[in-house]
Design a protein around this motif. Structure first.
Motif, short mmCIF file in Angstrom:
data_model
loop_
_atom_site.label_atom_id
_atom_site.label_comp_id
_atom_site.label_asym_id
_atom_site.label_seq_id
_atom_site.Cartn_x
_atom_site.Cartn_y
_atom_site.Cartn_z
N SER A 21 0.85 -1.18 0.00
CA SER A 21 0.00 0.00 0.00
C SER A 21 0.89 1.23 0.00
O SER A 21 2.09 1.16 0.31
N ILE A 22 0.32 2.38 -0.36
CA ILE A 22 1.12 3.60 -0.50
C ILE A 22 1.21 4.34 0.83
O ILE A 22 0.21 4.55 1.52
N ALA A 23 2.43 4.73 1.17
CA ALA A 23 2.65 5.52 2.39
C ALA A 23 2.15 6.95 2.18
O ALA A 23 2.09 7.44 1.05
N ASP A 24 1.80 7.60 3.27
CA ASP A 24 1.30 8.98 3.20
C ASP A 24 2.30 9.89 2.50
O ASP A 24 3.50 9.85 2.79
N GLY A 25 1.80 10.70 1.58
CA GLY A 25 2.64 11.69 0.92
C GLY A 25 3.48 11.17 -0.22
O GLY A 25 4.24 11.93 -0.84
N PHE A 26 3.36 9.87 -0.55
CA PHE A 26 4.20 9.32 -1.61
C PHE A 26 3.69 9.74 -2.98
O PHE A 26 2.51 9.63 -3.28
#
Length: 223
Positions: A21-26
């Motif tokens: 899953s995508i980390a915050d701000g990526f």
């Protein structure tokens, strides 16, 4: 050493490949000439599964007085990881994967150097083994950085350079990212040259030597 690479696959393909899953701000965009001191896509294991985020390439240890040290710490030798102060405490708990579809190295040809791109025969994504750290400066600003681990060359690489990045076998990736895995000796055993029979190399334009160049033309075969 490993000082340049490419990551050009679609974002969805990277997420699917690593069940991430995508980390915050990526934010992601294809990079045909990823270089030290840039923010690069990285995979880190978490209690909620793998996370795809970005770390600045060039390790700045938590104890560093100045973040400029990152320029000198883009690679870490697998053979001495357990001895170096900057790396030995990271092996057990701060490991990451740098996804790529090819890396560059410069082959000496007389007095000249010819850039080469090294990749898998089937062009698939593969995983470079890395370590990361997070430093907080005196003002409270956090900087998360990483380094790529290198090892001895396989038969594809030995004609090009005397080092190559550690490429993890797909079946070893979960062990490398595992948050509960702190068996340093078994982790160090994963850091070996990748099977040459699965890889290929070809000449690319000399323009790749300038980090400001970042177009699809850099990965075109020349010669």
């Amino acid at each position: 050493m490993c000082g340049r690479f490419t990551i050009t696959d679609p974002l969805d393909a990277i997420m699917d490949r690593y069940y991430a899953s995508i980390a915050d701000g990526f934010e992601y965009k294809p990079n045909y000439n990823a270089a030290p001191m840039q923010y690069i896509p990285t995979i880190i294991g978490s209690k909620n599964g793998n996370r795809l985020g970005s770390l600045r390439w060039g390790l700045v240890p938590v104890w560093a007085k100045d973040d400029k040290i990152g320029n000198k710490m883009i690679n870490a030798r697998a053979e001495t990881l357990a001895e170096k102060p900057a790396f030995k405490r990271l092996i057990s708990s701060k490991r990451c994967i740098i996804p790529t579809n090819g890396f560059y190295e410069w082959k000496k040809e007389g007095t000249a150097k010819q850039p080469m791109r090294i990749l898998m025969k089937d062009d698939r994504l593969f995983s470079l083994a890395g370590l990361y750290d997070t430093r907080t400066d005196p003002d409270g600003n956090k900087l998360s950085t990483c380094t790529i681990i290198t090892t001895e060359p396989n038969s594809i690489m030995e004609d090009i350079h005397n080092r190559m990045p550690v490429i993890l076998r797909p079946e070893d990736e979960a062990e490398w990212l595992g948050r509960d895995n702190d068996d340093v000796q078994s982790l160090l055993a994963l850091l070996k040259p990748y099977q040459a029979s699965e890889m290929r190399a070809y000449e690319v334009p000399k323009e790749v030597g300038n980090v400001r160049n970042n177009t699809e033309g850099l990965i075109k075969e020349v010669g």
